[in-house]
Design a protein around this motif. Structure first.
Motif, PDB file in Angstrom:
ATOM      1  N   GLU A 105      47.298  32.610  29.740  1.00 29.11           N
ATOM      2  CA  GLU A 105      48.732  32.837  29.553  1.00 29.11           C
ATOM      3  C   GLU A 105      49.512  32.273  30.750  1.00 29.11           C
ATOM      4  O   GLU A 105      49.032  32.297  31.871  1.00 29.11           O
ATOM      5  CB  GLU A 105      49.014  34.343  29.441  1.00 29.11           C
ATOM      6  CG  GLU A 105      48.349  35.027  28.248  1.00 29.11           C
ATOM      7  CD  GLU A 105      49.084  34.802  26.930  1.00 29.11           C
ATOM      8  OE1 GLU A 105      50.028  33.974  26.896  1.00 29.11           O
ATOM      9  OE2 GLU A 105      48.700  35.424  25.946  1.00 29.11           O
ATOM     10  N   TYR A 107      50.139  29.840  28.539  1.00 24.13           N
ATOM     11  CA  TYR A 107      49.871  28.653  27.744  1.00 24.13           C
ATOM     12  C   TYR A 107      48.979  29.007  26.554  1.00 24.13           C
ATOM     13  O   TYR A 107      48.137  29.916  26.646  1.00 24.13           O
ATOM     14  CB  TYR A 107      49.215  27.576  28.614  1.00 24.13           C
ATOM     15  CG  TYR A 107      49.957  27.315  29.909  1.00 24.13           C
ATOM     16  CD1 TYR A 107      51.352  27.216  29.913  1.00 24.13           C
ATOM     17  CD2 TYR A 107      49.281  27.182  31.113  1.00 24.13           C
ATOM     18  CE1 TYR A 107      52.042  26.993  31.094  1.00 24.13           C
ATOM     19  CE2 TYR A 107      49.970  26.955  32.298  1.00 24.13           C
ATOM     20  CZ  TYR A 107      51.344  26.866  32.285  1.00 24.13           C
ATOM     21  OH  TYR A 107      52.029  26.647  33.457  1.00 24.13           O
ATOM     22  N   PRO A 108      49.108  28.305  25.439  1.00 21.07           N
ATOM     23  CA  PRO A 108      48.365  28.663  24.222  1.00 21.07           C
ATOM     24  C   PRO A 108      46.862  28.421  24.362  1.00 21.07           C
ATOM     25  O   PRO A 108      46.425  27.465  25.004  1.00 21.07           O
ATOM     26  CB  PRO A 108      48.968  27.730  23.155  1.00 21.07           C
ATOM     27  CG  PRO A 108      50.254  27.238  23.726  1.00 21.07           C
ATOM     28  CD  PRO A 108      50.068  27.212  25.204  1.00 21.07           C
ATOM     29  N   ALA A 121      42.896  34.552  19.576  1.00 28.86           N
ATOM     30  CA  ALA A 121      43.914  33.715  20.224  1.00 28.86           C
ATOM     31  C   ALA A 121      44.699  34.572  21.187  1.00 28.86           C
ATOM     32  O   ALA A 121      44.692  35.807  21.110  1.00 28.86           O
ATOM     33  CB  ALA A 121      44.844  33.091  19.190  1.00 28.86           C
ATOM     34  N   ASN A 122      45.389  33.922  22.113  1.00 30.35           N
ATOM     35  CA  ASN A 122      46.276  34.680  22.987  1.00 30.35           C
ATOM     36  C   ASN A 122      47.691  34.683  22.405  1.00 30.35           C
ATOM     37  O   ASN A 122      47.982  33.995  21.419  1.00 30.35           O
ATOM     38  CB  ASN A 122      46.240  34.142  24.422  1.00 30.35           C
ATOM     39  CG  ASN A 122      46.769  32.715  24.544  1.00 30.35           C
ATOM     40  OD1 ASN A 122      47.303  32.143  23.598  1.00 30.35           O
ATOM     41  ND2 ASN A 122      46.618  32.132  25.724  1.00 30.35           N
ATOM     42  N   SER A 124      50.401  33.475  23.450  1.00 28.85           N
ATOM     43  CA  SER A 124      51.178  32.247  23.597  1.00 28.85           C
ATOM     44  C   SER A 124      50.933  31.236  22.496  1.00 28.85           C
ATOM     45  O   SER A 124      51.684  30.269  22.370  1.00 28.85           O
ATOM     46  CB  SER A 124      50.877  31.604  24.959  1.00 28.85           C
ATOM     47  OG  SER A 124      51.334  32.424  26.009  1.00 28.85           O
ATOM     48  N   LEU A 125      49.890  31.444  21.685  1.00 34.33           N
ATOM     49  CA  LEU A 125      49.669  30.523  20.565  1.00 34.33           C
ATOM     50  C   LEU A 125      50.817  30.594  19.568  1.00 34.33           C
ATOM     51  O   LEU A 125      51.028  29.657  18.787  1.00 34.33           O
ATOM     52  CB  LEU A 125      48.345  30.850  19.863  1.00 34.33           C
ATOM     53  CG  LEU A 125      47.887  29.827  18.825  1.00 34.33           C
ATOM     54  CD1 LEU A 125      47.434  28.538  19.500  1.00 34.33           C
ATOM     55  CD2 LEU A 125      46.772  30.386  17.951  1.00 34.33           C
ATOM     56  N   GLN A 126      51.596  31.675  19.621  1.00 36.57           N
ATOM     57  CA  GLN A 126      52.705  31.850  18.690  1.00 36.57           C
ATOM     58  C   GLN A 126      53.697  30.696  18.758  1.00 36.57           C
ATOM     59  O   GLN A 126      54.327  30.351  17.762  1.00 36.57           O
ATOM     60  CB  GLN A 126      53.428  33.168  18.988  1.00 36.57           C
ATOM     61  CG  GLN A 126      54.495  33.548  17.974  1.00 36.57           C
ATOM     62  CD  GLN A 126      53.914  33.805  16.589  1.00 36.57           C
ATOM     63  OE1 GLN A 126      52.848  34.384  16.471  1.00 36.57           O
ATOM     64  NE2 GLN A 126      54.626  33.364  15.560  1.00 36.57           N
ATOM     65  N   SER A 247      41.935  25.288  24.819  1.00 41.51           N
ATOM     66  CA  SER A 247      43.046  25.718  25.675  1.00 41.51           C
ATOM     67  C   SER A 247      44.043  24.573  25.821  1.00 41.51           C
ATOM     68  O   SER A 247      43.657  23.438  26.108  1.00 41.51           O
ATOM     69  CB  SER A 247      42.522  26.121  27.058  1.00 41.51           C
ATOM     70  OG  SER A 247      41.535  27.131  26.949  1.00 41.51           O
TER      71      SER A 247
END
Length: 265
Positions: A105, A107-108, A121-122, A124-126, A247
């Motif tokens: 984070e 970053y996606p 997923a984290n 930030s993938l949004q 990443s």
């Protein structure tokens, strides 16, 4: 897991050797067996030991899932387990994956399985999936379908032709490496998606290029990413061997600032 009904282990080994473009002599030398013995195994005149099947599978770089199939075809039990990711024995794997995702984070980052289905997923993938058709995000979510589908990310990928060629090239090489019929079907499906940009047959770098970027429009702002891929180095479980962590990193200061401000806000 059932043994393949179509052939014995010798035929399967011959198919893998042909797929890897390795001669019988070269495989025999690398596996430290005689060409006569290898020939007898491939023609069915000799039944290989369990250790021989595993040795040949390793020297042919056969994926763990397919090594189990080789063993079954030879009449032996599978050597490699296939655990559910939620299983207690994979707790350390889950924790390692989650650590990588959260540590990346703002970053996606995402984790996919062999079929390119989203595993984790984290947050930030949004930024990459805002506004796409909800049905594409109904599990199991296939990230290649989400990326290249006209109702997915594709309309916002500013270099769609270039990125499409990159992804299809990765998938094509995976099909060649695994001989997975499901992946071959996915490749055919993705190739049928419309694309309003030229798709290069070969990735030729321009002056100063060092990677294929993903240029993406998010809420009117152009973001530029490059990605890295990580896998587990010494897997002995099929599930673990097939996990891929991708990443995304900002390729310019403006993208980095946008993502940092978005996370802070």
């Amino acid at each position: 897991m059932k043994a393949p009904a179509r052939s014995a282990v010798g035929v399967l080994l011959r198919e893998w050797r042909d797929r890897r473009r390795i001669s019988q002599l070269d495989l025999a030398i690398s596996a430290d067996i005689s060409t006569r013995h290898l020939s007898f195994v491939e023609t069915g005149r000799s039944r290989p030991s369990r250790e021989m099947v595993l040795r040949l599978g390793e020297h042919l770089d056969v994926p763990l899932r397919e090594r189990n199939q080789l063993l079954l075809a030879a009449g032996y039990a599978p050597a490699y387990g296939e655990s559910e990711l939620a299983a207690p024995e994979l707790k350390a794997v889950r924790e390692a994956v989650r650590l990588l995702l959260t540590g990346h984070e703002p970053y996606p980052a995402a984790v996919v399985d062999r079929a390119w289905n989203l595993v984790d997923a984290n947050a930030s993938l949004q930024v990459l999936v805002d506004g796409i058709a909800p049905e594409l995000l109904t599990p199991p979510v296939n990230v290649l379908r989400v990326t290249l589908h006209p109702d997915g990310m594709a309309p916002n990928v500013l270099n769609l032709g270039e990125w499409r060629a990159h992804l299809l090239g990765r998938l094509r090489r995976q099909v060649e490496a695994t001989a997975d019929a499901g992946l071959a079907e996915l490749l055919a499906e993705l190739r049928g998606y419309p694309c309003d940009q030229p798709v290069p047959e070969v990735e030729l770098p321009g002056p100063g290029d060092i990677f294929v970027p993903l240029r993406y429009r998010h809420q009117g702002t152009e973001l530029t990413f490059f990605s890295t891929v990580a896998t587990f180095g010494t897997p002995l479980d099929v599930t673990v061997a097939e996990l891929v962590i991708e990443s995304f990193y900002p390729a310019d200061p403006a993208t980095a600032a946008y993502l940092q401000e978005r996370a802070a806000g």
